[in-house]
Design a protein around this motif. Structure first.
Motif, PDB file in Angstrom:
ATOM      1  N   TRP A 166      43.585  23.301  75.087  1.00 24.35           N
ATOM      2  CA  TRP A 166      44.761  24.136  75.323  1.00 24.35           C
ATOM      3  C   TRP A 166      46.016  23.504  74.736  1.00 24.35           C
ATOM      4  O   TRP A 166      46.908  24.218  74.252  1.00 24.35           O
ATOM      5  N   ILE A 167      46.119  22.188  74.772  1.00 19.63           N
ATOM      6  CA  ILE A 167      47.270  21.516  74.143  1.00 19.63           C
ATOM      7  C   ILE A 167      47.289  21.819  72.650  1.00 19.63           C
ATOM      8  O   ILE A 167      48.340  22.156  72.076  1.00 19.63           O
ATOM      9  N   VAL A 170      48.424  25.396  71.966  1.00 20.25           N
ATOM     10  CA  VAL A 170      49.866  25.618  72.082  1.00 20.25           C
ATOM     11  C   VAL A 170      50.604  24.932  70.941  1.00 20.25           C
ATOM     12  O   VAL A 170      51.528  25.498  70.339  1.00 20.25           O
ATOM     13  N   PHE A 171      50.198  23.712  70.628  1.00 22.15           N
ATOM     14  CA  PHE A 171      50.919  22.934  69.624  1.00 22.15           C
ATOM     15  C   PHE A 171      50.759  23.516  68.227  1.00 22.15           C
ATOM     16  O   PHE A 171      51.731  23.581  67.461  1.00 22.15           O
ATOM     17  N   VAL A 210      59.342  23.302  70.984  1.00 25.69           N
ATOM     18  CA  VAL A 210      58.105  23.504  71.757  1.00 25.69           C
ATOM     19  C   VAL A 210      57.022  22.528  71.291  1.00 25.69           C
ATOM     20  O   VAL A 210      56.320  21.907  72.102  1.00 25.69           O
ATOM     21  N   THR A 214      55.238  19.368  73.440  1.00 22.81           N
ATOM     22  CA  THR A 214      53.782  19.252  73.620  1.00 22.81           C
ATOM     23  C   THR A 214      53.232  17.992  72.961  1.00 22.81           C
ATOM     24  O   THR A 214      52.117  17.577  73.286  1.00 22.81           O
ATOM     25  N   ALA A 217      51.612  14.909  75.005  1.00 20.60           N
ATOM     26  CA  ALA A 217      50.280  15.204  75.540  1.00 20.60           C
ATOM     27  C   ALA A 217      49.228  15.191  74.437  1.00 20.60           C
ATOM     28  O   ALA A 217      48.108  14.697  74.629  1.00 20.60           O
ATOM     29  N   LEU A 218      49.578  15.729  73.267  1.00 14.80           N
ATOM     30  CA  LEU A 218      48.635  15.733  72.149  1.00 14.80           C
ATOM     31  C   LEU A 218      48.331  14.310  71.690  1.00 14.80           C
ATOM     32  O   LEU A 218      47.193  14.000  71.332  1.00 14.80           O
TER      33      LEU A 218
END
Length: 383
Positions: A166-167, A170-171, A210, A214, A217-218
């Motif tokens: 999910w990361i 989004v990224f 954005v 993120t 976390a990535l």
């Protein structure tokens, strides 16, 4: 041949007779091939079956000497104690490109917020290229593109793989929109494309922020993913792996900035290089010295050579970035050194874990040490 056949019993008694003869002290004659069963002899003289006669036990350190030396546990019925990871080089490359995408997006956000267009442009374009390469390496390892889609059907916070999917989801689009926005100046000023020329910059700024939000976390979830496996040298290094990967991501993003941006815009890249090098070098030192036996795979063989090369390249890259503020050539060499250091570090960590899974001692010896510690602590707790 039936187990009740008397010939089977005769052969077994002769075997036990020879075995009993080899256990007698030197100079004492043993029973012949047709000697009675040793257990029968024990019963004949009134001894408990299986017990030895007085004086026939050889002692060492107050206990009985084993006839068979302790076994060296190297496999389970011919199979490895721990199955090594099936991941190949593409996952190690995925670790690098994911960190590079994260670091580059942070670099782009820094350039955007401080008014450095060359730094912003280099970070956005590199981030898009790196995340695209990450998607390719991941899908190549999965074997079929639809498997990535299948992982999006659920969101499981306790699964690093699910969270990482999910990361990345989004990224990736955010980094793509931010990179596409860099093409706005090339569009005509009128018509539909002129509208795109006016809308893309603000949309790109929002998408860039954005992606930068993120990015941490990535950069770190892959370290959590490795530490969550049963691979000994990865699992035991769970505090250090996210730190190493975060530092490596920052250093690689700084390398992009030093390579692509002019010296008067490379200030954020130099600061990123120092911060990333500090995290990476400290974490690498910890995994090579804190884990006891499980640090050995990180110091020897191919992993050891890669991690040593990564440390040397990181130190050289940071030194060049600080010294060569006015030299475009030295700054470029420093950026290339930081990128190469990130590659060496990621591949070194990857191969170190694989090496620890292939050698049974890295699984068995720590388990035995934990058992001995628990047994030593038990009397104190019970007392």
């Amino acid at each position: 041949m039936s187990s009740q056949d008397p010939r089977v019993g005769d052969r077994f008694r002769r075997f036990l007779g020879r075995l009993h003869a080899t256990d007698r002290p030197a100079g004492r004659a043993g029973p012949g091939p047709d000697a009675p069963h040793p257990f029968e002899g024990d019963r004949a003289v009134g001894r408990r079956p299986g017990s030895a006669a007085p004086g026939e036990r050889r002692r060492r350190g107050g206990g009985e000497q084993l006839n068979v030396p302790p076994a060296e546990f190297t496999s389970y019925y011919g199979r490895p104690v721990l199955k090594p990871p099936v991941w190949k080089w593409d996952i190690a490359a995925y670790l690098f490109t994911g960190g590079l995408a994260a670091g580059s997006s942070l670099l782009a956000a820094g350039g955007q917020l401080t008014g450095r267009p060359a730094l912003r442009r280099a970070g956005r374009l590199t981030s898009l290229a790196a995340v695209s390469a990450s998607a390719y390496f991941l899908v190549n390892d999965l074997g079929r593109p639809d498997r990535f889609h299948h992982m999006l059907r659920v969101a499981k916070l306790t699964s690093p793989m699910s969270v990482g999917t999910w990361i990345l989801t989004v990224f990736g689009p955010a980094a793509g929109v931010a990179a596409v926005a860099e093409a706005a100046p090339w569009l005509p000023e009128r018509g539909v494309l002129g509208l795109g020329r006016r809308l893309l910059p603000p949309v790109g700024q929002a998408a860039g922020l954005v992606a930068a939000a993120t990015a941490p976390a990535l950069a770190t979830y892959t370290g959590v993913l490795l530490a969550g496996t049963a691979v000994p040298s990865w699992h035991e290094a769970y505090p250090e792996l996210p730190m190493i990967f975060a530092g490596s991501a920052l250093a690689s993003g700084a390398g992009v900035g030093l390579l692509a941006a002019p010296g008067d815009q490379a200030g954020p890249a130099r600061r990123m290089a120092v911060a990333g090098a500090a995290l990476e070098l400290w974490g690498s030192h910890r995994v090579e010295h804190r884990l006891g036996l499980l640090s050995e795979p990180y110091r020897t063989g191919t992993p050891g050579r890669l991690l040593r090369a990564g440390r040397a390249l990181t130190a050289a890259g940071v030194a060049g970035a600080l010294v060569g503020r006015r030299s475009r050539v030295l700054a470029g060499l420093s950026g290339a050194a930081l990128l190469a250091a990130s590659v060496a570090t990621r591949f070194g960590i990857f191969h170190g874990g694989v090496a620890s899974a292939r050698d049974p001692k890295y699984t068995v010896v720590p388990q035995r040490e934990r058992i001995r510690r628990r047994e030593a602590e038990r009397p104190a707790v019970e007392g």
